[in-house]
Write an enzyme that holds these catalytic residues in place. Sequence first.
Site, short mmCIF file in Angstrom:
data_model
loop_
_atom_site.label_atom_id
_atom_site.label_comp_id
_atom_site.label_asym_id
_atom_site.label_seq_id
_atom_site.Cartn_x
_atom_site.Cartn_y
_atom_site.Cartn_z
N ARG A 77 2.68 3.33 -11.77
CA ARG A 77 1.27 2.93 -11.77
C ARG A 77 1.13 1.55 -11.14
O ARG A 77 1.97 0.66 -11.37
CB ARG A 77 0.70 2.90 -13.18
CG ARG A 77 0.84 4.19 -13.94
CD ARG A 77 0.09 4.12 -15.27
NE ARG A 77 0.38 2.93 -16.03
CZ ARG A 77 1.44 2.77 -16.83
NH1 ARG A 77 2.34 3.75 -16.92
NH2 ARG A 77 1.62 1.65 -17.51
N TYR A 87 -3.93 -3.81 30.22
CA TYR A 87 -4.90 -4.54 29.41
C TYR A 87 -5.50 -3.63 28.34
O TYR A 87 -5.68 -4.04 27.19
CB TYR A 87 -6.00 -5.14 30.28
CG TYR A 87 -6.98 -6.00 29.50
CD1 TYR A 87 -6.67 -7.32 29.20
CD2 TYR A 87 -8.19 -5.48 29.06
CE1 TYR A 87 -7.55 -8.11 28.46
CE2 TYR A 87 -9.07 -6.25 28.33
CZ TYR A 87 -8.75 -7.57 28.03
OH TYR A 87 -9.63 -8.34 27.30
N TRP A 90 -2.96 -3.16 36.13
CA TRP A 90 -3.53 -4.24 35.33
C TRP A 90 -4.46 -3.69 34.27
O TRP A 90 -4.38 -4.05 33.10
CB TRP A 90 -4.31 -5.22 36.22
CG TRP A 90 -4.95 -6.34 35.44
CD1 TRP A 90 -4.41 -7.56 35.17
CD2 TRP A 90 -6.23 -6.32 34.78
NE1 TRP A 90 -5.28 -8.32 34.39
CE2 TRP A 90 -6.41 -7.57 34.14
CE3 TRP A 90 -7.25 -5.37 34.68
CZ2 TRP A 90 -7.55 -7.89 33.42
CZ3 TRP A 90 -8.39 -5.69 33.94
CH2 TRP A 90 -8.54 -6.93 33.32
N CYS A 122 -1.53 -8.06 -10.16
CA CYS A 122 -1.33 -8.47 -8.75
C CYS A 122 -2.03 -7.54 -7.77
O CYS A 122 -2.09 -7.83 -6.58
CB CYS A 122 0.16 -8.58 -8.43
SG CYS A 122 1.05 -6.99 -8.44
N ARG A 127 5.87 -12.33 -15.39
CA ARG A 127 7.29 -12.66 -15.57
C ARG A 127 8.15 -11.66 -14.82
O ARG A 127 7.98 -10.45 -14.93
CB ARG A 127 7.64 -12.65 -17.07
CG ARG A 127 9.09 -13.03 -17.36
CD ARG A 127 9.33 -13.02 -18.86
NE ARG A 127 10.72 -13.30 -19.17
CZ ARG A 127 11.22 -13.36 -20.40
NH1 ARG A 127 10.41 -13.14 -21.44
NH2 ARG A 127 12.50 -13.62 -20.59
N CYS A 151 0.09 -2.26 -10.65
CA CYS A 151 -0.13 -3.39 -11.56
C CYS A 151 -1.59 -3.82 -11.49
O CYS A 151 -2.15 -3.95 -10.40
CB CYS A 151 0.79 -4.55 -11.17
SG CYS A 151 0.51 -6.07 -12.09
N THR A 170 8.55 -0.15 -17.61
CA THR A 170 7.09 -0.14 -17.85
C THR A 170 6.38 0.94 -17.05
O THR A 170 5.23 1.29 -17.36
CB THR A 170 6.47 -1.50 -17.48
OG1 THR A 170 6.66 -1.74 -16.07
CG2 THR A 170 7.12 -2.63 -18.28
N CYS A 173 3.65 -11.12 -7.47
CA CYS A 173 3.02 -10.93 -8.78
C CYS A 173 3.32 -12.13 -9.70
O CYS A 173 4.48 -12.55 -9.83
CB CYS A 173 3.52 -9.66 -9.44
SG CYS A 173 2.69 -9.27 -11.00
N ASP A 186 -2.06 -10.22 36.40
CA ASP A 186 -3.23 -10.99 35.98
C ASP A 186 -3.20 -12.38 36.59
O ASP A 186 -2.17 -13.09 36.53
CB ASP A 186 -3.26 -11.08 34.46
CG ASP A 186 -4.46 -11.84 33.95
OD1 ASP A 186 -5.54 -11.23 33.85
OD2 ASP A 186 -4.32 -13.05 33.68
#
Length: 488
Positions: free
Chosen positions: A63, A425, A421, A68, A41, A65, A30, A38, A441
Site C-alpha cells: 500500500r 528539430y 534540420w 510521503c 523512521r 504511504c 507493514t 519519506c 542549424d
Amino acid sequence: MTLDTAICARARQARDRRFDGRFFTAVKTTGIFCRPICPARAPLERNVTYFATAAEAADAGFRPCLRCRPDCAPGSPAWGLVSTTVQRALRLMRSEREPQSVERLAERLGISSRYLRRLFAEHLGMRPLAVWQTERALFAFRLLRDTPLTIAEIAYASGFNSLRRFNGVFKQLYQRTPSEVRRAGSVDGVAKGTPARVQLSLEYRPPLHWPQMLAFLGTRALAGVEHVEDGVYQRSFELDRFRGVLRVTHEPKQHRLLVEISSQGGATSLYLLNQRLRRLFDLDADSGAIAAVLRRDPLLARQLEMAPGLRLPGAWDPFETALRAILGQQISVAAATTIAGRLVARYGTAFVDETGTEHSLFPTPEQLAQADFAGLGLTRSRAKTLRGFVAATREGRIDFTQPSLDAWCKQVTALPGIGDWTAQYIAMRSLSMPDAFPASDLGILQALGSTNEKATPKAALARAEHWRPWRAYGALLLWQSLKSGERR
C-alpha cells in the site's frame, strides 16, 4: 529493471532527493511502500525490498504511504528503460485516455502480443494492463486527496469509463474504497475551488531552471494560444472535447510546478494533461546524468555552470510543434511565430473562458485538411510542404510514436520540402528525443565556430559525437551560449 540494493539503501537512509522517484522502498512488516525521501523512521534493511516504480510496488501488494505520498513522486526518465519497445509501449499507453488491449498495443508496435508481455515481465515485472491500472489508480488517489472533484469525475479524469471498475481497481490497490480515502482528507487539506477549476502539482527532482524554460517558450508563444509573463506559462487546450485554460507557476522550495486548470463542461482527462505537461517541461529528465556527459566539453560546461537545471522544452501537442517547425524553415523564430499566429487566427477555433477572455485553439489535422495556407506570408513551395505534411499525418504516414531517431528522420524527410534540420528539430521538441541534433542549424554553427567563421555541419556532428545520448541538450546550451556571449 535491476536495482543496486546497496545504492538504494544509502539513498533512502540519507533521504537523498536526487533519488526521489527512481525507486521505492517496500516494508515487509507493514505492507507499505515509500519514496526514498519519506520522513518516517527508516526501517531495518532486512525488512525492506526495492521496486523501480510505484506501479510495480503496488502490483506486488504493498500500500502507498500516506505520509510521503508515492503518488506525488516525480517520474523516472523514460529513456532509462533498457528496451526501446517498452519505452514506446509506455508512451502509447500514457498518451491515450482509455486502455488498449495487449493485442491492439502489440499490433501498433509491430510485434506479437506474446513478445510484448514477455518484455513487460522482463523490464517492469508487470503485465501491460496492470501497469495501466496501477498508474491511473495512483493518479486517482492524488485527485481524491488534493482536489474537490467528485469520485465519478475522478474516475473519468483518470481514464476509467466505469465507476464500478474504478472502485474495484482502487480497492484492490489501496485496500480501501475511494470514499474512505476522500473522508480521511489530506495532510494539506482538499484544495479549494470547484470541479471547473482544479489545481495539480507536478513534482520534479531539482535543479530546474524555470526562467530559462520560460524564456525559450516565451519567444515562441502563439497569440491567443500561449502567454508567458511574470514567471507564469499559460495556454489554451482541448482534451476529450473539453476546452479550457491552464496556468503554470513555479514553487522552487517545494520542487514542483503548480498547475491551475479551468475547464468548460466538466472534468477533463487530467491524467493525459498531467502527462503532456511533464513532457512539455521535461520534468522527468535525469539532470545529473546529462550534465555529467556534457560537462566534458568546455563550452557546454560553462553554460551548465551559469544555468544549472537544463531541461529540453517539449511539446503540448506533437502535430502543433511539428507544423510550426516546418513554418520556421529558413526564417527567424520571430517570423515563424508571426506566421503561425496568422494560421491560428484563420484556421483555429476561438472560445471565451469563464472570465470573458477570448482564447484560440491550434487547428487539428482535420481542420487543416482543405487549407491552402495562402495569404499567410508563405512561399508557394512552403505552403505545398505544409499541405503534404497535414495529409501524411491524417493518412497515418507520419507516426509520432516512431521507435528511433533514424526511423523518424527517414519517415519525415521522405516528404517533399522537409530536410534533416526540420526532422531533427521536430524530434527534439515534438518527440522529446534526447539525442536529436540539427547539425546544420545556423545558431549551432555560429556557437561552435570562431569569431570570423562558422563551423561546418560535419564539424558540428563530430564534436557532438561526444555528447551522446544527450545531443539535444547540447544544442540548447549552444543556443544559450550565443545569448550569453560565450564562444568556443
